[in-house]
Design a protein around this motif. Structure first.
Motif, mmCIF file in Angstrom:
data_model
loop_
_atom_site.group_PDB
_atom_site.id
_atom_site.type_symbol
_atom_site.label_atom_id
_atom_site.label_comp_id
_atom_site.label_asym_id
_atom_site.label_seq_id
_atom_site.Cartn_x
_atom_site.Cartn_y
_atom_site.Cartn_z
ATOM 1 N N ASP A 132 0.820 -1.221 0.000
ATOM 2 C CA ASP A 132 0.000 0.000 0.000
ATOM 3 C C ASP A 132 0.853 1.270 0.000
ATOM 4 O O ASP A 132 0.557 2.218 0.721
ATOM 5 C CB ASP A 132 -0.953 -0.025 1.197
ATOM 6 C CG ASP A 132 -1.950 -1.170 1.088
ATOM 7 O OD1 ASP A 132 -2.937 -1.024 0.364
ATOM 8 O OD2 ASP A 132 -1.703 -2.224 1.716
ATOM 9 N N ASP B 256 -1.230 -2.599 -4.254
ATOM 10 C CA ASP B 256 -1.590 -1.178 -4.224
ATOM 11 C C ASP B 256 -0.346 -0.305 -4.367
ATOM 12 O O ASP B 256 -0.057 0.569 -3.546
ATOM 13 C CB ASP B 256 -2.376 -0.830 -2.954
ATOM 14 C CG ASP B 256 -3.849 -1.213 -3.081
ATOM 15 O OD1 ASP B 256 -4.215 -1.835 -4.104
ATOM 16 O OD2 ASP B 256 -4.634 -0.896 -2.164
ATOM 17 N N ASN C 267 -5.806 -4.365 -5.394
ATOM 18 C CA ASN C 267 -6.919 -3.897 -6.211
ATOM 19 C C ASN C 267 -6.535 -2.691 -7.074
ATOM 20 O O ASN C 267 -6.942 -2.583 -8.231
ATOM 21 C CB ASN C 267 -8.145 -3.593 -5.348
ATOM 22 C CG ASN C 267 -7.817 -2.770 -4.123
ATOM 23 O OD1 ASN C 267 -6.982 -3.163 -3.305
ATOM 24 N ND2 ASN C 267 -8.467 -1.627 -3.983
ATOM 25 N N HIS C 268 -5.721 -1.784 -6.559
ATOM 26 C CA HIS C 268 -5.358 -0.591 -7.340
ATOM 27 C C HIS C 268 -4.459 -0.931 -8.523
ATOM 28 O O HIS C 268 -4.386 -0.151 -9.481
ATOM 29 C CB HIS C 268 -4.673 0.449 -6.444
ATOM 30 C CG HIS C 268 -5.644 1.267 -5.651
ATOM 31 N ND1 HIS C 268 -6.046 2.523 -6.026
ATOM 32 C CD2 HIS C 268 -6.322 0.976 -4.511
ATOM 33 C CE1 HIS C 268 -6.925 2.994 -5.138
ATOM 34 N NE2 HIS C 268 -7.099 2.071 -4.207
ATOM 35 N N HIS D 61 -3.917 -3.722 2.268
ATOM 36 C CA HIS D 61 -5.223 -3.199 1.895
ATOM 37 C C HIS D 61 -5.892 -2.300 2.923
ATOM 38 O O HIS D 61 -6.452 -1.281 2.561
ATOM 39 C CB HIS D 61 -6.164 -4.360 1.528
ATOM 40 C CG HIS D 61 -7.474 -3.941 0.955
ATOM 41 N ND1 HIS D 61 -7.582 -3.241 -0.227
ATOM 42 C CD2 HIS D 61 -8.756 -4.121 1.394
ATOM 43 C CE1 HIS D 61 -8.862 -3.017 -0.494
ATOM 44 N NE2 HIS D 61 -9.594 -3.530 0.470
HETATM 45 FE FE LIG Z 1 -6.136 -2.356 -1.538
#
Ligand SMILES: [Fe+2]
Ligand SMILES: [Fe+2]
Length: 444
Positions: free
Chosen positions: A171, A199, A236-237, A378
Motif C-alpha cells: 500500500d 496497491d 486492487n489498485h 489493503h
Molecule cells: Fe487495496
C-alpha cells in the motif's frame, strides 16, 4: 549458464570496396546491385555517438526464482538491453544476457527486460545492465550504438539454501517520500528479498509511462530494487486504468517452467523457498465483484480465484514446499473477517475490507497444509489476528499510506528455531509489534 551473444559481437559487415570485390569474385550472379552497395555504404558511414543518458535510473530486480532473476530498467530511446552477470564483484568472466525475446529481443523505447537464467539457488551474483541505442540508417536495417553500462549491483537467488529472511511492504500508493523511508529501511537492514504486496499506484494507470513511474522509477526511490529483488503481488489498485493489463511490459511475469501447463494463465502466482520458509503468492484481485459496473464487464476475478485454488493445492505436492518448516502466504486483501458485518467484497456497495471468496476457497487449503502465517495489506493499518482452533494460520496486515495510521515494513526471519516477524513502524521508527511462529509438522 549459457552465454548470449550480443548484437555488437555479431557485426561482420563488409565495407565499401571490400564488399564490391567480394561480390565480383563470386562470379555467379551474386554481384552487389549498385543500390545495395549504397545501402551498405550508408549503413557503415553512420556514426552513432555514445548515447549519454540512455539509462534512466537504476535497474529493478524482479520475479526472483531459485534458478532465474528478472531485471527491468527504463531507457530514454529505442534500444536493445543487456545484463552481464558474474560470480565475483570485479565482474570477471561475465555471462551476457540479451533482452528477453526469441527470435527478436524485446527492444523498446521505454523499458527493457532481461531474464538471467540457469542460476544456482541461494547464491550471490553481481550484475550490471546495459543498453545499445538503435538507429535505422537504411530502411529497416538497424544499427546499434556502443553499449552504455550501468553500475555493478548484486543479489542472492532464492532457494532452500538462501537466507531465511525477507520482508513485505504494501500500500505504498505512489506516496514516494513515505515509500522512500520503507525502501531505505529494508536496504539498511539488508533484507535479501521484498514482497511488494499490492496497491503500488494511487490512481489510474492509463499509459505505459504511468506504469514506469509507479513500478520502475518511482521518484525518491532510485535504486530501491537494484540489490533487493522485488516480488510483486498485485492489489486492487494495480488493476485500475486501461494500461493495467499491460503491466507485463514493465514488471516481468513468472517463467512458464515454474508451473504446470494447466496453470499457464497464472503467470504471477509464486511459490519458492527463502531458506526454511516457503513463500506463496496469491492474488485477491479487485475489491468489488465482477458484476460491479466499475469493472466494465471484462473482469473475471471469481474465475481467477478459483483457478488459483487449484494452483495452490498443487504447490503442496512439491517437496520443497510441503517440507518447508515455515510457510507464509501473501494476499493483498485480508482473508480473515475483520469484524462482523465487514464488507466481504461480494456486494455492490462500497468495497471489500476482506475477501470472503478467497477466504472460502483458500483458507481451508492453507489450514489443511498447516500454513502458519498469511501476510496482507489493503486496510492500511497493522493488525494481527491469531490462529484459532480451526484455522492454522495467523494473519498480519501491514500499514499503508496516509490517514491516521503508519506505513510498515513487515520483516520475517528465522531466529532461534522460530519464525520471528517484526513489524517496523516506518513513519515513527521502532518496532510496532513482534510475533513468533513455531515450525510446522512436516510429513504429517
Ligand atoms: Fe487495496
Ligand atoms: Fe491500499
Amino acid at each position: 549458464m549459457e552465454k548470449s551473444v550480443g548484437v555488437a559481437g555479431r557485426r561482420e559487415f563488409l565495407k565499401g570496396a571490400a564488399m564490391i570485390g567480394a561480390a565480383a569474385a563470386a562470379k555467379c550472379g551474386m554481384a552487389m546491385m549498385p543500390d545495395e552497395q549504397k545501402a551498405w555504404d550508408k549503413y557503415n558511414a553512420m556514426i552513432i555517438p555514445r548515447p549519454e543518458g540512455l539509462l534512466e535510473g537504476e535497474p529493478v530486480l524482479q520475479a526472483p526464482a531459485p534458478d532465474s532473476m528478472g531485471v527491468a530498467f527504463a531507457v530514454t530511446a529505442l534500444a536493445n538491453g543487456f545484463a552481464e552477470l558474474a560470480d565475483n564483484p570485479a565482474m570477471e568472466k561475465p555471462v551476457r544476457f540479451m533482452a528477453e525475446g526469441m527470435p527478436l529481443a524485446g527492444i523498446d523505447d521505454r523499458v527493457l527486460r532481461v531474464r538471467m537464467t540457469d542460476l544456482r539457488p541461494g547464491t550471490r551474483y553481481w550484475y550490471r545492465v546495459g543498453a545499445a541505442k538503435l538507429e535505422h540508417p537504411v530502411g529497416y536495417w538497424t544499427k546499434p550504438s556502443e553499449i552504455v553500462w550501468g553500475s555493478v549491483h548484486s543479489f542472492v537467488t532464492p532457494g532452500a539454501n538462501a537466507p531465511s529472511h525477507f520482508a513485505m511492504m504494501c500500500d505504498t500508493h505512489a506516496a514516494f517520500e513515505q515509500m522512500a523511508r520503507t525502501t531505505k529501511l529494508y536496504r539498511k537492514i539488508g533484507v535479501p528479498l521484498v514482497v511488494w504486496n499490492g496497491d503500488v499506484p494511487n490512481s489510474l494507470m492509463n499509459t505505459k509511462d504511468d506504469l514506469v513511474r509507479n513500478y520502475l522509477v518511482p521518484p525518491e526511490n532510485d535504486g530501491y530494487a537494484a540489490d533487493t529483488p522485488i516480488v510483486l503481488n498485485r492489489g486492487n489498485h494495480d488493476f485500475r486504468g486501461v494500461a493495467a493489463n499491460r503491466l507485463g511490459e514493465v514488471m516481468m511475469t513468472r517463467l512458464p517452467g515454474e508451473r504446470r501447463a494447466r496453470h499457464a494463465a497464472l503467470d504471477r502466482n509464486f511459490a519458492f523457498r527463502m531458506g526454511d520458509v516457503a513463500l506463496i503468492g496469491l492474488d485477491t484481485g479487485e475489491d468489488k465483484p465482477d458484476h460491479h459496473p466499475a469493472n466494465g464487464g471484462f473482469s473475471r476475478f471469481t474465475q481467477y480465484r478459483q483457478a488459483q485454488t487449484e494452483w495452490l493445492k498443487d504447490q503442496f505436492l512439491r517437496p520443497e514446499i510441503a517440507n518447508a518448516p515455515y510457510i507464509v502466504a501473501f494476499v493483498h486483501i485480508p482473508i480473515v473477517e475483520l469484524w462482523p458485518g465487514a464488507n466481504p467484497g461480494t456486494v455492490l456497495e462500497d468495497y471489500a475490507t476482506w475477501q470472503k471468496e478467497c477466504a472460502d476457497m483458500w483458507g481451508g487449503v492453507l489450514t489443511a497444509n498447516r500454513v502458519q502465517l498469511v501476510l496482507a495489506g489493503h486496510i492500511h493499518r497493522y493488525r494481527h489476528d491469531a490462529a484459532t482452533a480451526t484455522r492454522s494460520w495467523a494473519e498480519i496486515t501491514g500499514g499503508g499510506r496516509g490517514g491516521s495510521t503508519y506505513q510498515t515494513l513487515v520483516e520475517c526471519k528465522v531466529d532461534g528455531g522460530e519464525l520471528l516477524v517484526r513489524v517496523h513502524n516506518v513513519d515513527k521508527g521502532g518496532i510496532a509489534g513482534e510475533h513468533r511462529f513455531k515450525p510446522r509438522a512436516v510429513g504429517a
